[in-house]
Design a protein around this motif. Structure first.
Motif, PDB file in Angstrom:
ATOM      1  N   GLY A  20      13.295  -7.802   9.974  1.00 34.86           N
ATOM      2  CA  GLY A  20      14.509  -8.275   9.470  1.00 34.86           C
ATOM      3  C   GLY A  20      15.706  -7.556   9.199  1.00 34.86           C
ATOM      4  O   GLY A  20      16.464  -8.152   9.196  1.00 34.86           O
ATOM      5  N   ASN A  21      15.819  -6.281  10.815  1.00 32.57           N
ATOM      6  CA  ASN A  21      16.757  -6.208  11.340  1.00 32.57           C
ATOM      7  C   ASN A  21      17.949  -6.892  11.874  1.00 32.57           C
ATOM      8  O   ASN A  21      16.875  -7.000  13.589  1.00 32.57           O
ATOM      9  N   GLU A  22      18.841  -7.387  12.087  1.00 33.82           N
ATOM     10  CA  GLU A  22      18.892  -7.905  12.762  1.00 33.82           C
ATOM     11  C   GLU A  22      19.850  -7.471  13.868  1.00 33.82           C
ATOM     12  O   GLU A  22      19.811  -6.123  13.932  1.00 33.82           O
ATOM     13  N   PHE A  23      19.589  -7.676  14.968  1.00 35.25           N
ATOM     14  CA  PHE A  23      20.464  -7.030  16.461  1.00 35.25           C
ATOM     15  C   PHE A  23      20.791  -8.471  17.121  1.00 35.25           C
ATOM     16  O   PHE A  23      20.468  -9.759  17.242  1.00 35.25           O
ATOM     17  N   TRP A  24      21.716  -7.977  18.692  1.00 36.15           N
ATOM     18  CA  TRP A  24      21.595  -8.440  19.811  1.00 36.15           C
ATOM     19  C   TRP A  24      21.599  -8.398  20.439  1.00 36.15           C
ATOM     20  O   TRP A  24      21.265  -7.024  21.066  1.00 36.15           O
ATOM     21  N   SER A  25      20.883  -8.675  21.451  1.00 30.42           N
ATOM     22  CA  SER A  25      20.420  -8.929  23.086  1.00 30.42           C
ATOM     23  C   SER A  25      22.021  -8.305  24.237  1.00 30.42           C
ATOM     24  O   SER A  25      22.847  -9.494  23.786  1.00 30.42           O
ATOM     25  N   ALA A  26      21.695  -7.403  24.245  1.00 29.74           N
ATOM     26  CA  ALA A  26      22.980  -7.172  25.516  1.00 29.74           C
ATOM     27  C   ALA A  26      23.009  -8.139  26.891  1.00 29.74           C
ATOM     28  O   ALA A  26      24.223  -8.313  26.979  1.00 29.74           O
ATOM     29  N   ARG A  27      22.127  -8.334  27.088  1.00 29.41           N
ATOM     30  CA  ARG A  27      21.759 -10.087  27.449  1.00 29.41           C
ATOM     31  C   ARG A  27      22.712 -10.847  27.333  1.00 29.41           C
ATOM     32  O   ARG A  27      23.629 -11.149  28.532  1.00 29.41           O
ATOM     33  N   GLU A  28      23.058 -10.804  25.946  1.00 30.05           N
ATOM     34  CA  GLU A  28      22.409 -12.483  26.275  1.00 30.05           C
ATOM     35  C   GLU A  28      24.771 -12.152  25.527  1.00 30.05           C
ATOM     36  O   GLU A  28      25.528 -13.303  25.606  1.00 30.05           O
ATOM     37  N   LEU A  29      24.910 -10.951  24.997  1.00 32.58           N
ATOM     38  CA  LEU A  29      26.220 -10.350  24.952  1.00 32.58           C
ATOM     39  C   LEU A  29      27.193 -10.914  25.890  1.00 32.58           C
ATOM     40  O   LEU A  29      28.420 -11.322  25.866  1.00 32.58           O
ATOM     41  N   ALA A  30      26.774 -10.276  27.405  1.00 28.89           N
ATOM     42  CA  ALA A  30      27.397 -10.413  28.363  1.00 28.89           C
ATOM     43  C   ALA A  30      27.646 -11.905  28.843  1.00 28.89           C
ATOM     44  O   ALA A  30      28.783 -12.068  28.950  1.00 28.89           O
ATOM     45  N   LYS A  31      26.623 -12.649  28.541  1.00 30.75           N
ATOM     46  CA  LYS A  31      27.072 -13.542  28.719  1.00 30.75           C
ATOM     47  C   LYS A  31      28.333 -14.491  28.035  1.00 30.75           C
ATOM     48  O   LYS A  31      29.150 -15.093  28.514  1.00 30.75           O
ATOM     49  N   VAL A  32      27.947 -14.113  26.729  1.00 28.56           N
ATOM     50  CA  VAL A  32      29.061 -14.856  26.046  1.00 28.56           C
ATOM     51  C   VAL A  32      29.793 -14.274  26.319  1.00 28.56           C
ATOM     52  O   VAL A  32      31.403 -15.196  26.453  1.00 28.56           O
ATOM     53  N   LEU A  33      30.377 -13.122  27.121  1.00 27.59           N
ATOM     54  CA  LEU A  33      31.329 -12.132  27.090  1.00 27.59           C
ATOM     55  C   LEU A  33      32.513 -12.931  28.056  1.00 27.59           C
ATOM     56  O   LEU A  33      33.142 -11.902  28.829  1.00 27.59           O
ATOM     57  N   GLU A  34      31.108 -14.221  28.950  1.00 24.73           N
ATOM     58  CA  GLU A  34      31.699 -13.720  30.602  1.00 24.73           C
ATOM     59  C   GLU A  34      31.912 -12.873  31.971  1.00 24.73           C
ATOM     60  O   GLU A  34      32.276 -13.315  32.594  1.00 24.73           O
ATOM     61  N   TYR A  35      30.971 -12.361  31.234  1.00 22.21           N
ATOM     62  CA  TYR A  35      30.041 -11.241  32.427  1.00 22.21           C
ATOM     63  C   TYR A  35      28.793 -11.876  33.029  1.00 22.21           C
ATOM     64  O   TYR A  35      28.297 -12.694  33.665  1.00 22.21           O
ATOM     65  N   THR A  36      29.993 -12.279  34.903  1.00 23.12           N
ATOM     66  CA  THR A  36      28.691 -13.008  35.712  1.00 23.12           C
ATOM     67  C   THR A  36      27.357 -12.193  36.073  1.00 23.12           C
ATOM     68  O   THR A  36      26.416 -13.021  36.213  1.00 23.12           O
ATOM     69  N   GLU A  37      28.082 -10.851  36.857  1.00 24.93           N
ATOM     70  CA  GLU A  37      26.738  -9.867  36.700  1.00 24.93           C
ATOM     71  C   GLU A  37      27.120  -9.195  35.599  1.00 24.93           C
ATOM     72  O   GLU A  37      27.222  -8.358  35.155  1.00 24.93           O
ATOM     73  N   TYR A  38      25.329  -9.241  34.930  1.00 24.37           N
ATOM     74  CA  TYR A  38      24.743  -7.860  34.076  1.00 24.37           C
ATOM     75  C   TYR A  38      25.192  -6.382  34.700  1.00 24.37           C
ATOM     76  O   TYR A  38      25.424  -5.667  33.868  1.00 24.37           O
ATOM     77  N   LYS A 101      39.959 -11.488  28.577  1.00 25.69           N
ATOM     78  CA  LYS A 101      39.120 -12.473  28.355  1.00 25.69           C
ATOM     79  C   LYS A 101      39.337 -13.129  26.933  1.00 25.69           C
ATOM     80  O   LYS A 101      39.684 -12.212  26.107  1.00 25.69           O
ATOM     81  N   GLU A 102      40.379 -14.148  26.488  1.00 27.18           N
ATOM     82  CA  GLU A 102      40.219 -15.101  25.848  1.00 27.18           C
ATOM     83  C   GLU A 102      38.871 -14.926  24.793  1.00 27.18           C
ATOM     84  O   GLU A 102      39.076 -14.725  22.977  1.00 27.18           O
ATOM     85  N   VAL A 103      37.510 -15.064  24.937  1.00 28.25           N
ATOM     86  CA  VAL A 103      36.458 -14.357  24.264  1.00 28.25           C
ATOM     87  C   VAL A 103      36.481 -13.160  23.425  1.00 28.25           C
ATOM     88  O   VAL A 103      35.622 -13.248  22.566  1.00 28.25           O
ATOM     89  N   VAL A 104      36.971 -12.215  24.689  1.00 30.37           N
ATOM     90  CA  VAL A 104      36.925 -11.045  24.120  1.00 30.37           C
ATOM     91  C   VAL A 104      37.153 -10.688  23.055  1.00 30.37           C
ATOM     92  O   VAL A 104      37.002 -10.052  21.793  1.00 30.37           O
ATOM     93  N   ALA A 105      39.034 -11.096  22.675  1.00 33.90           N
ATOM     94  CA  ALA A 105      39.724 -10.862  22.106  1.00 33.90           C
ATOM     95  C   ALA A 105      38.637 -12.394  20.322  1.00 33.90           C
ATOM     96  O   ALA A 105      38.920 -11.103  19.824  1.00 33.90           O
ATOM     97  N   LEU A 106      38.078 -12.580  20.556  1.00 30.65           N
ATOM     98  CA  LEU A 106      37.105 -13.487  20.335  1.00 30.65           C
ATOM     99  C   LEU A 106      36.408 -13.057  18.791  1.00 30.65           C
ATOM    100  O   LEU A 106      36.087 -12.371  17.308  1.00 30.65           O
ATOM    101  N   GLY A 107      35.484 -12.142  20.422  1.00 31.61           N
ATOM    102  CA  GLY A 107      34.264 -11.186  19.443  1.00 31.61           C
ATOM    103  C   GLY A 107      35.034  -9.976  18.705  1.00 31.61           C
ATOM    104  O   GLY A 107      34.491  -9.688  17.692  1.00 31.61           O
ATOM    105  N   GLN A 108      35.978  -9.741  19.063  1.00 30.66           N
ATOM    106  CA  GLN A 108      36.595  -8.521  18.151  1.00 30.66           C
ATOM    107  C   GLN A 108      37.325  -9.087  16.970  1.00 30.66           C
ATOM    108  O   GLN A 108      36.550  -8.116  16.429  1.00 30.66           O
TER     109      GLN A 108
END
Length: 278
Positions: A20-38, A101-108
């Motif tokens: 039940g512990n929350e977490f985020w996948s680094a690969r998924e977060l990379a895509k959301v933050l618009e990094y084209t290559e991991y 990146k605008e999405v990075v500001a949203l993430g912050q």
């Protein structure tokens, strides 16, 4: 009629493990933050880990190695490295990602707001804690977490190198402890070289240091303070203000408070399990 708000991009990729512990996948977060290559995103993760280490947090508690199986076509699969991230790991990552990146500001914004909401919930929990030991464990965890945020604010202000951050931290201690730096506090409390000051504080002393940390973090960010000297001065002055408040309330100065038994054993008994590596 109230329209249901659409979950944020970051909330959509939030996961929970079998405990039940929350977490985020680094690969998924990379895509959301618009990094084209991991491989480019891995550099951001390393900077975030360094910030985590500088703030005296355990890197393994917030960054856990794991692997994904990727479909290659025709039923073939390949094991791919990934990282299991806590909320605070994500916060550090968005602070170290490409600010253009605008999405990075949203993430912050997202992770800062969520952190504040969690603080409010946790303070409600604190009110209901039964004894001194439980309060010490709670406050020690809060100080460690807010030191992480303070380290990031200090970095933005220009305190980058580890030696500079040590000087910055000493200024906060000197303001709060009447001119005593970390080494002098160690000697005053008669602690061994291997013992960490914060691990031997009672709840009152930890609360004073937590207030120092949070208020310095807020002031650095709010006033956009830049430059190592100005950051050091800010930390010292906030420490002084906290000390002045203690004095006005008739409290005991932190350097005169007795040392408590090591909190590490208590933390093991009360802390939630850290992220497990896979």
């Amino acid at each position: 009629m109230t329209t249901r708000q659409e979950p944020s991009l970051f909330e959509k990729i939030r996961k929970a493990d079998e405990e039940g512990n929350e977490f985020w996948s680094a690969r998924e977060l990379a895509k959301v933050l618009e990094y084209t290559e991991y491989r480019y995103f891995k550099a951001v993760i390393e900077r975030a880990k360094e910030a985590c280490k500088n703030s005296e947090q355990s890197v393994s508690d917030h960054f856990g190695d794991m692997h994904d199986m990727i479909e290659l076509g025709k039923g073939a699969k390949r094991k791919s490295e990934n990282v299991k991230l806590s909320r605070y790991a994500c916060y550090l990552i968005v602070q170290n990602a490409d600010p253009a990146k605008e999405v990075v500001a949203l993430g912050q914004t997202y992770f800062a707001v969520q952190t504040r909401l969690q603080e409010i919930r946790q303070m409600e929990e604190y009110k209901n804690l039964p004894g001194e030991n439980e309060k010490r464990v709670f406050l020690r965890s809060e100080v460690a977490r807010h030191n992480l945020l303070l380290a990031d604010s200090a970095r933005i202000a220009g305190v980058v190198e580890p030696i500079d951050y040590a000087v910055f931290q000493n200024h906060g201690y000197m303001g709060l402890y009447g001119g005593l730096d970390a080494k002098a506090i160690h000697e005053r409390k008669e602690l061994k070289k291997s013992q960490h000051i914060l691990d031997h504080m009672g709840s009152s002393e930890l609360a004073a240091n937590l207030f120092r940390t949070t208020q310095t973090d807020d002031k650095l960010r709010r006033e956009n303070i830049t430059g190592k000297q100005k950051a050091n001065k800010t930390h010292f002055e906030v420490g002084q203000k906290v000390r002045q408040t203690i004095q006005e309330l008739g409290g005991t100065m932190p350097e005169n408070l007795p040392s408590a038994e090591s909190i590490k054993r208590l933390a093991k008994e009360n802390d939630p399990k850290p992220i497990r590596k896979r």
